[in-house]
Each structure stands twice: as structure tokens, then as C-alpha cells.
Design an enzyme around this catalytic site. Structure first.
Site, short mmCIF file in Angstrom:
data_model
loop_
_atom_site.label_atom_id
_atom_site.label_comp_id
_atom_site.label_asym_id
_atom_site.label_seq_id
_atom_site.Cartn_x
_atom_site.Cartn_y
_atom_site.Cartn_z
CG ASP A 27 -1.73 1.23 1.40
OD1 ASP A 27 -2.39 1.62 0.41
OD2 ASP A 27 -1.72 1.82 2.50
CG ASP A 29 -1.71 7.53 0.25
OD1 ASP A 29 -0.80 8.35 0.01
OD2 ASP A 29 -2.63 7.28 -0.55
NE ARG A 74 -10.40 11.07 -4.56
CZ ARG A 74 -10.18 11.33 -5.85
NH1 ARG A 74 -11.07 12.00 -6.54
NH2 ARG A 74 -9.09 10.90 -6.44
CB SER A 152 -4.11 7.18 -4.04
OG SER A 152 -3.84 8.45 -4.56
CG ASN A 154 -3.89 12.05 -6.41
OD1 ASN A 154 -4.25 12.44 -7.50
ND2 ASN A 154 -4.60 12.22 -5.32
CG ASP A 210 -1.93 2.61 6.36
OD1 ASP A 210 -2.20 2.22 5.20
OD2 ASP A 210 -2.21 3.75 6.77
#
Ligand SMILES: [Mg+2]
Length: 254
Positions: A27, A29, A74, A152, A154, A210
Site C-alpha cells: 500500500d 499512503d 475515495r 489513490s 495520485n 496500514d
């Protein structure tokens, strides 16, 4: 070795050394970069403004983030949080403006507003990776196959900003998931897709996550190990959703 650890290792005896696996799916972020904090800040600002504008008194909190938002695509995060407060908004479209007028908001418009806030924060401050994660990447065998699996959209930009894009053969991000019609975490599909791209068997690959949604995705995918990185979700929550090992930093695996 105590009984708890050995039961965790029921499928193999390499539980203590995930670094020896053929495939490693990270992962982004909160595992590679501290951008989970950036996302938390952006979510908090967006939802707080939204709830305030509707006169809702119960504030958005970090507990909402970990329970409803963390690690998910999101728009799923927006929808899940709103459902938890009994707020029903139209879904809207991907290109809904992020500055929708009060009372005219959509799920996707709110998600886009949050994304704009994330990009503002990332571009203003830059991104430095977790030193422990870089040390762990440095420690892996040259033959290890590495990918990033992130909800994400991004991820490429964040990895480049952190100077780590060339460490990973594939980046399965929110754009890839949309293009391939893969359901997001907690479904295992994005991790399984990355394993297929790398040509590794999930039974010989490790997931590093996480978020409880991501840990659940790794567990559902039948991966050899799911390493939960506790950056705030809590060891118990990560283990409950399927983490076989929990650390507070990947440095602990060295
Ligand atoms: Mg994460």
C-alpha cells in the site's frame, strides 16, 4: 515461539521473515509515505465544512476516518461516511466540480473537493518516504518482485515526489482499478491483479497495509502474509481483519 504466533503461521513457517517471499505488494499512503496524514487532514477539512454547512452538530472525527474512510477508494469513503450519519446525497459524476454550491453537493463532488485539498497539500510540502520503509526496500532480495497497490488516483505522482517510482515494477492505483473494473479494497481484486502482473503466486507474496480495509483485502486474497503497519488503526483492529504480523514501522522486519 508462543502458541499465538505459531497459530498465525499455520500456512507456513516463514511468518517471521516475510522479506524472503517472491512478491511484495505495498500500500502507498501510510506504508511507503506519510501521506495518510495528508489524506486525514483533507478528509477532516472537507467533511467538517460540509457538516457545518448543513448544521450537523456531531463533528467528523479521526474515529470516523478509521472506521469508514481509510484505505477505500475515495467515493466509497464519502458514501460510507455519509451513510453512517444517515445523510443521503446523489452519487453524481466523476467530473462533478469540487466547488459545488451548498445544498447541491454530490458524493463525487465531495470526493473531488477532498482530492483537490490533498493535491494542494502534497504540492505545497512535497513528500518524504518513511525511512524505515526505504531501509526495508533496500533489504529485499534483488530478485524480489515489487508492486504498489493503492486506492489513490495520485499514486504515481506521490511515488515520484518521494523519489521511489523506479523501485516498483507496477503501480495498481485507482486509475488502473477503474480501467480494469476492479472493485477496491476491502475486496482483494486490486492485490490479486498486481500479483498476476508480477507473475507471483499469492501464496508466495506479502501484502503490507496500514488500513483495516486493506488488511481485509490481503486476507481475502489468500496472501502468504499480511503485514499490518499500525499507524493509528490499532493492532487489535488490524489483527481482527486478518493481519498475520503487526508492526509500527517496516524497520521492525529488518
Ligand atoms: Mg494506506
Amino acid at each position: 515461539m508462543d502458541l499465538g504466533r505459531s497459530m498465525d503461521a499455520v500456512t507456513d513457517n516463514g511468518n517471521e521473515t516475510p522479506s524472503r517471499r517472491a512478491g511484495h505488494l505495498f500500500d502507498l499512503d501510510g506504508v511507503i509515505t506519510p501521506t495518510a496524514i495528508v489524506h486525514m487532514k483533507a478528509w477532516e477539512r472537507m467533511f467538517t465544512d460540509f457538516l457545518t454547512s448543513r448544521g450537523v452538530s456531531e463533528p467528523y472525527t479521526d474515529a470516523d476516518y478509521f472506521a469508514h474512510v481509510d484505505g477505500k477508494p475515495r467515493y466509497d469513503g464519502v458514501r460510507t461516511f455519509l451513510q453512517s450519519r444517515g445523510i443521503d446525497l446523489p452519487e453524481g459524476a466523476d467530473d462533478d466540480p469540487s466547488d459545488q454550491a451548498e445544498g447541491a453537493e454530490t458524493v463525487r463532488g465531495l470526493g473531488n473537493r477532498k482530492n483537490d485539498l490533498v493535491l494542494d497539500l502534497i504540492r505545497a510540502d512535497g513528500v518524504a518516504p518513511y525511512p524505515g520503509t526505504v531501509a526495508y526496500l533496500d533489504s529485499l532480495e534483488p530478485t524480489a518482485r515489487l508492486a504498489v497497490v493503492s486506492s489513490s488516483r495520485n499514486a504515481e505522482e506521490v511515488l515520484r515526489s518521494a523519489g521511489l517510482r523506479d523501485r516498483f515494477e507496477f503501480v495498481v492505483d485507482g486509475n488502473v482499478a477503474a480501467a480494469e473494473s476492479l472493485p477496491g479494497k476491502p475486496a482483494p481484486d486490486t492485490f490479486l491483479h498486481a500479483a498476476r502482473l508480477l507473475g507471483v503466486d499469492p501464496a508466495d507474496a506479502v501484502v503490507y497495509e496500514d488500513a483495516v480495509s486493506g488488511v481485509a483485502a490481503g486476507a481475502a486474497g489468500g496472501f502468504a502474509e499480511v503485514v499490518g503497519v499500525d499507524r493509528g488503526a490499532g493492532e487489535e483492529a488490524l489483527r481482527e481483519r486478518g493481519a498475520s504480523i503487526v508492526v509500527t514501522d517496516l524497520e521492525e522486519l529488518l
